[in-house]
Enzyme design. Structure first.
Site, PDB file in Angstrom:
ATOM      1  N   HIS A 113       1.537  -1.955 -27.156  1.00  0.00           N
ATOM      2  CA  HIS A 113       0.436  -2.704 -27.748  1.00  0.00           C
ATOM      3  C   HIS A 113       0.567  -4.164 -27.344  1.00  0.00           C
ATOM      4  O   HIS A 113       1.674  -4.653 -27.105  1.00  0.00           O
ATOM      5  CB  HIS A 113       0.485  -2.607 -29.276  1.00  0.00           C
ATOM      6  CG  HIS A 113       0.268  -1.213 -29.779  1.00  0.00           C
ATOM      7  ND1 HIS A 113      -0.980  -0.707 -30.016  1.00  0.00           N
ATOM      8  CD2 HIS A 113       1.138  -0.221 -30.069  1.00  0.00           C
ATOM      9  CE1 HIS A 113      -0.871   0.545 -30.437  1.00  0.00           C
ATOM     10  NE2 HIS A 113       0.411   0.862 -30.491  1.00  0.00           N
ATOM     11  N   ASN A 133      19.740  14.555 -18.972  1.00  0.00           N
ATOM     12  CA  ASN A 133      20.656  14.995 -20.016  1.00  0.00           C
ATOM     13  C   ASN A 133      19.941  15.084 -21.368  1.00  0.00           C
ATOM     14  O   ASN A 133      18.751  14.778 -21.480  1.00  0.00           O
ATOM     15  CB  ASN A 133      21.863  14.058 -20.079  1.00  0.00           C
ATOM     16  CG  ASN A 133      23.142  14.781 -20.468  1.00  0.00           C
ATOM     17  OD1 ASN A 133      23.122  15.688 -21.283  1.00  0.00           O
ATOM     18  ND2 ASN A 133      24.247  14.366 -19.891  1.00  0.00           N
ATOM     19  N   ARG A 162       9.741 -16.218 -28.301  1.00  0.00           N
ATOM     20  CA  ARG A 162       8.436 -16.700 -28.792  1.00  0.00           C
ATOM     21  C   ARG A 162       8.246 -16.277 -30.238  1.00  0.00           C
ATOM     22  O   ARG A 162       8.666 -15.208 -30.623  1.00  0.00           O
ATOM     23  CB  ARG A 162       7.346 -16.078 -27.919  1.00  0.00           C
ATOM     24  CG  ARG A 162       5.949 -16.471 -28.331  1.00  0.00           C
ATOM     25  CD  ARG A 162       4.955 -15.861 -27.379  1.00  0.00           C
ATOM     26  NE  ARG A 162       3.648 -15.925 -27.979  1.00  0.00           N
ATOM     27  CZ  ARG A 162       2.637 -15.178 -27.609  1.00  0.00           C
ATOM     28  NH1 ARG A 162       2.787 -14.314 -26.659  1.00  0.00           N
ATOM     29  NH2 ARG A 162       1.484 -15.288 -28.189  1.00  0.00           N
ATOM     30  N   ALA A 177      24.838   2.004 -19.348  1.00  0.00           N
ATOM     31  CA  ALA A 177      24.531   2.545 -20.668  1.00  0.00           C
ATOM     32  C   ALA A 177      24.057   1.437 -21.597  1.00  0.00           C
ATOM     33  O   ALA A 177      24.629   0.346 -21.626  1.00  0.00           O
ATOM     34  CB  ALA A 177      25.763   3.229 -21.247  1.00  0.00           C
TER      35      ALA A 177
END
Length: 192
Positions: free
Chosen positions: A123, A93, A190, A167
């Site tokens: 990262h 969609n 953390r 959703a």
């Protein structure tokens, strides 16, 4: 993540001296991102009823002929395209993003709701490593899965056959076959 790959983005020795030098792998990835960004811009600017034009540009983005009965409603975004494998009867969609450098596979009959996001690269969390390399792992969505609107699928996830991702869900772990998953997982676990 089951299998995480690292892509160096520069020479760490030079980075410590404050010089960012991009490696050949990263330069190639960057060049492909620019090429595909131009292609997705063209795709998203086409008239909605230009099915032939959309098929031509989408085929160029994916680097191969389109599977049968594929439906992609623009706008559509991807950063690489060549690592996005779409099965037959896949429906995507409007407003979906596929960051596919690490590889994304959508099996036959997968339905993707509007504004869903698939992310295969990132990262490292460690600030000292964050600018040294990218990490990534493939996403596999098995047959007949429904991904709800605004869901986010993270690197290394496999979603089992016939499952539903509600959703807005953030999927960071594998989903078994024939299961419904829902709810955000975002929570501070953390600090550094």
């Amino acid at each position: 993540m089951k299998h995480e790959e690292r892509l160096p983005i520069h020479d760490p020795e030079l980075w410590e001296r404050g010089e960012s030098v991009l490696g050949a792998d990263f330069r190639a990835m960057s060049a492909r991102v620019l090429e595909v960004t131009a292609l997705t811009h063209r795709l998203n600017a086409l008239a909605f009823d230009d099915e032939e034009g959309r098929a031509e540009v989408l085929s160029a983005i994916l680097g191969r002929p389109l599977p049968s009965r594929l439906t992609v409603y623009p706008p559509f975004y991807t950063d690489h395209g060549l690592n996005l494998r779409l099965g037959e009867r896949v429906f995507i969609n409007q407003g979906c993003t596929f960051l596919d450098y690490g590889g994304i596979t959508l099996g036959d009959g997968v339905m993707v709701g509007p504004k869903a996001t698939f992310i295969t690269m990132g990262h490292p969390v460690d600030p000292g490593e964050r600018r040294q390399f990218l990490t990534g792992a493939p996403i596999v969505v098995e047959e007949n899965v429904w991904i709800g609107a605004g869901a986010m699928i993270l690197p290394g996830v496999t979603i089992g056959r016939d499952s539903v991702v509600a959703a807005g869900a953030v999927v960071a772990d594998d989903v078994p076959a024939q299961a419904l998953v829902a709810g955000p997982k975002a929570a501070v676990v953390r600090r550094w």
